[in-house]
Design an enzyme around this catalytic site. Structure first.
Site, PDB file in Angstrom:
ATOM      1  N   ARG A 172       0.596  -1.278   0.224  1.00 52.61           N
ATOM      2  CA  ARG A 172      -0.098   0.112  -0.075  1.00 52.61           C
ATOM      3  C   ARG A 172       0.855   1.283   0.079  1.00 52.61           C
ATOM      4  O   ARG A 172       2.225   1.191   0.409  1.00 52.61           O
ATOM      5  CB  ARG A 172      -0.961  -0.425   1.257  1.00 52.61           C
ATOM      6  CG  ARG A 172      -2.370  -0.877   1.137  1.00 52.61           C
ATOM      7  CD  ARG A 172      -3.611  -1.103   0.010  1.00 52.61           C
ATOM      8  NE  ARG A 172      -3.710  -1.718   0.014  1.00 52.61           N
ATOM      9  CZ  ARG A 172      -4.337  -2.464  -0.826  1.00 52.61           C
ATOM     10  NH1 ARG A 172      -3.078  -3.109  -1.524  1.00 52.61           N
ATOM     11  NH2 ARG A 172      -5.909  -3.112  -0.485  1.00 52.61           N
ATOM     12  N   HIS A 177      -1.348   0.079  -9.557  1.00 48.97           N
ATOM     13  CA  HIS A 177      -1.798  -0.930  -8.927  1.00 48.97           C
ATOM     14  C   HIS A 177      -1.828  -1.957  -9.595  1.00 48.97           C
ATOM     15  O   HIS A 177      -3.806  -2.559  -9.522  1.00 48.97           O
ATOM     16  CB  HIS A 177      -2.586  -0.155  -8.254  1.00 48.97           C
ATOM     17  CG  HIS A 177      -2.767  -0.460  -7.000  1.00 48.97           C
ATOM     18  ND1 HIS A 177      -3.419  -0.351  -5.420  1.00 48.97           N
ATOM     19  CD2 HIS A 177      -2.871  -2.389  -6.626  1.00 48.97           C
ATOM     20  CE1 HIS A 177      -4.113  -1.683  -5.052  1.00 48.97           C
ATOM     21  NE2 HIS A 177      -3.634  -2.526  -5.138  1.00 48.97           N
TER      22      HIS A 177
HETATM   23  P1  NAP Z   1      -1.681 -11.757   4.598  1.00 51.23           P
HETATM   24  O1  NAP Z   1      -1.422 -13.436   4.734  1.00 51.23           O
HETATM   25  O2  NAP Z   1      -1.747 -11.295   6.091  1.00 51.23           O
HETATM   26  O3  NAP Z   1       0.386 -11.309   5.416  1.00 51.23           O
HETATM   27  C1  NAP Z   1       0.970 -10.372   6.137  1.00 51.23           C
HETATM   28  C2  NAP Z   1       2.493 -10.175   6.704  1.00 51.23           C
HETATM   29  O4  NAP Z   1       2.527  -9.585   7.272  1.00 51.23           O
HETATM   30  C3  NAP Z   1       1.575 -11.573   7.564  1.00 51.23           C
HETATM   31  O5  NAP Z   1       3.473 -12.779   7.106  1.00 51.23           O
HETATM   32  C4  NAP Z   1       2.153 -10.471   9.258  1.00 51.23           C
HETATM   33  O6  NAP Z   1       2.870 -11.394   9.731  1.00 51.23           O
HETATM   34  C5  NAP Z   1       2.434  -9.723   8.724  1.00 51.23           C
HETATM   35  N1  NAP Z   1       2.660  -8.918   9.295  1.00 51.23           N
HETATM   36  C6  NAP Z   1       1.779  -7.833  10.016  1.00 51.23           C
HETATM   37  N2  NAP Z   1       1.383  -6.690  10.491  1.00 51.23           N
HETATM   38  C7  NAP Z   1       3.175  -7.063  10.271  1.00 51.23           C
HETATM   39  C8  NAP Z   1       4.022  -6.003  11.984  1.00 51.23           C
HETATM   40  N3  NAP Z   1       3.700  -5.114  13.103  1.00 51.23           N
HETATM   41  N4  NAP Z   1       5.313  -6.769  12.325  1.00 51.23           N
HETATM   42  C9  NAP Z   1       5.640  -7.834  11.083  1.00 51.23           C
HETATM   43  N5  NAP Z   1       4.984  -7.739   9.641  1.00 51.23           N
HETATM   44  C10 NAP Z   1       3.687  -7.301   9.862  1.00 51.23           C
HETATM   45  O7  NAP Z   1      -1.593 -10.790   3.824  1.00 51.23           O
HETATM   46  P2  NAP Z   1      -1.450 -10.854   2.412  1.00 51.23           P
HETATM   47  O8  NAP Z   1      -2.384 -11.567   1.938  1.00 51.23           O
HETATM   48  O9  NAP Z   1       0.273 -11.695   1.768  1.00 51.23           O
HETATM   49  O10 NAP Z   1      -1.634  -9.532   1.277  1.00 51.23           O
HETATM   50  C11 NAP Z   1      -0.320  -8.752   1.994  1.00 51.23           C
HETATM   51  C12 NAP Z   1      -0.579  -7.079   1.667  1.00 51.23           C
HETATM   52  O11 NAP Z   1      -0.862  -7.457  -0.311  1.00 51.23           O
HETATM   53  C13 NAP Z   1      -2.376  -7.578   1.835  1.00 51.23           C
HETATM   54  O12 NAP Z   1      -2.562  -6.368   2.420  1.00 51.23           O
HETATM   55  C14 NAP Z   1      -2.570  -5.320   0.685  1.00 51.23           C
HETATM   56  O13 NAP Z   1      -2.405  -4.624   1.117  1.00 51.23           O
HETATM   57  C15 NAP Z   1      -1.408  -6.240  -0.462  1.00 51.23           C
HETATM   58  N6  NAP Z   1      -1.978  -6.202  -1.791  1.00 51.23           N
HETATM   59  C16 NAP Z   1      -1.547  -5.350  -3.095  1.00 51.23           C
HETATM   60  C17 NAP Z   1      -2.235  -5.589  -4.409  1.00 51.23           C
HETATM   61  C18 NAP Z   1      -1.361  -5.361  -5.197  1.00 51.23           C
HETATM   62  O14 NAP Z   1      -1.720  -5.312  -6.441  1.00 51.23           O
HETATM   63  N7  NAP Z   1      -0.269  -4.380  -5.323  1.00 51.23           N
HETATM   64  C19 NAP Z   1      -2.413  -7.174  -4.055  1.00 51.23           C
HETATM   65  C20 NAP Z   1      -3.299  -7.788  -3.334  1.00 51.23           C
HETATM   66  C21 NAP Z   1      -2.493  -7.389  -1.676  1.00 51.23           C
HETATM   67  P3  NAP Z   1       2.519 -13.121  10.665  1.00 51.23           P
HETATM   68  O15 NAP Z   1       2.632 -14.158   9.475  1.00 51.23           O
HETATM   69  O16 NAP Z   1       3.231 -13.212  12.129  1.00 51.23           O
HETATM   70  O17 NAP Z   1       0.188 -12.579  10.855  1.00 51.23           O
HETATM   71  C1  GLV Z   2      -5.222  -5.300  -4.145  1.00 47.34           C
HETATM   72  O1  GLV Z   2      -4.580  -4.118  -3.548  1.00 47.34           O
HETATM   73  C2  GLV Z   2      -5.273  -6.312  -2.581  1.00 47.34           C
HETATM   74  O2  GLV Z   2      -5.222  -5.641  -1.710  1.00 47.34           O
HETATM   75  O3  GLV Z   2      -6.573  -6.942  -2.902  1.00 47.34           O
END
Ligand code: NAP
Ligand code: GLV
Length: 306
Positions: free
Chosen positions: A221, A269
């Protein structure tokens, strides 16, 4: 069963037929003001009014991985929020990050400029050992990216809240290990959720801890990054460049310096898009499972914000 759909992207004409086909017994409609109470809502960036008018949902499905837009609203504590759990996004994210990393590491921009100028030039091969990649966030997307990067024999570090054990990845956890993680990293990839704890995490202090000549890839983000701090460190030479897919304001305003900065690559994005049919299949499968009283993956912990 009644399901309402709402998206700020105004794409209901594509989602409603898909949801109806996947859940033939359900009555699926677009949410508008005053829509009758439903059992489930499927949303992207909904209005507070939808949540206020639908306080007794069995679950609220988010059609993206990131739930920061939902967390900014007043949610009913008793309504489970369920985010997309990969649904085809992880492989897209892996290819995007590997592309940005390899383009930088192999100096493909410089080669392209040379060959366009008709020049047959060689650059000294660089060593992968000098380009350790650090991934902030080892969740659904971060872990997939870490494994993909490790396939190319780069040293890989990962940072998460809770301790992890990912083969081929040097794992760090907790705020107290962040400085060590950053000091061991030359290419920083952000895949954290946006929460109170992670907002502005890529600031002057933390970016300065990266190895000299570091490169930043932000695919999480825009508010994870302090734009002015990145620009100052690019201009000082501490950072070699950045690939940015997400921004504080989207679309990126025309006057923003990122557009024309020679060391910044901007994409709109698009690193991991929500794939409609995979997402509908996942959400429909979870609704069926919930109706049977089963647990489903991807439930958001409201207290921690992701
Ligand atoms: P997720 O499965 O919830 O993984 C989040 C990771 O971040 C976990 O490993 C978590 O640790 C870690 N984390 C959260 N808070 C933290 C903190 N305070 N300190 C250290 N580590 C922390 O999420 P995801 O599915 O991988 O997605 C991640 C993000 O990608 C989404 O929230 C979204 O904003 C972004 N995204 C962007 C796009 C795009 O097109 N640009 C698309 C999809 C997603 P734990 O494992 O210990 O809980
Ligand atoms: C895209 O940014 C998502 O969070 O899926």
């Amino acid at each position: 069963m009644r399901i309402v759909y709402f998206s700020a992207d105004q794409d209901a004409d594509q989602w409603l037929p898909g949801l109806r086909a996947a859940l033939p017994g359900a009555e699926v409609s677009l949410w508008t003001q005053g829509t009758a109470p439903a059992d489930y809502a499927v949303v992207w960036k909904p209005l507070q009014q939808l949540l206020d008018e639908q306080p007794h949902l069995k679950a609220l499905f988010n059609t993206g991985a990131g739930v920061d837009a939902l967390m900014a609203l007043n949610l009913s504590a008793g309504v489970p929020v369920i985010r997309l759990d990969d649904a085809g996004m992880a492989v897209q994210m892996a290819e995007y990050v590997c592309h940005a990393l390899i383009r930088h590491f192999r100096e493909f921009d410089a080669y392209e400029a040379d060959t366009r100028a008709g020049q047959w030039t060689y650059r000294k091969p660089r060593s992968r050992a000098d380009f350790p990649v650090g991934i902030l966030g080892l969740g659904v997307l971060g872990e997939r990216v870490a494994r993909a990067v490790a396939q190319f024999d780069f040293p890989v570090n990962g940072w998460s809240r809770s301790p992890k054990d990912v083969p081929g990845v040097q794992c760090y956890s907790g705020l107290e290990r962040l400085p060590d993680f950053l000091a061991a990293t030359r290419v920083l990839v952000c895949l954290l959720p946006l929460t109170r704890d992670t907002q502005d995490i890529m600031n002057q202090e933390n970016l300065s801890r990266l190895q000299s000549g570091a490169y930043v890839i932000n695919v999480a983000r825009g508010a994870h990054l302090v734009d002015e701090d990145l620009l100052a460190l690019l201009d000082s030479g501490h950072l070699a460049g950045a690939t940015l897919d997400v921004f504080r304001t989207e679309p990126l305003p025309a006057e923003h310096p990122f557009w024309k900065h020679p060391k910044v690559t901007v994409t709109p994005h698009t690193s991991a898009r929500t794939l409609r049919s995979e997402s509908i299949a996942q959400i429909a499968g979870k609704i069926v499972a919930l109706e049977r009283g089963e647990m489903v993956a991807g439930r958001v912990e409201l207290g921690r914000g992701y």
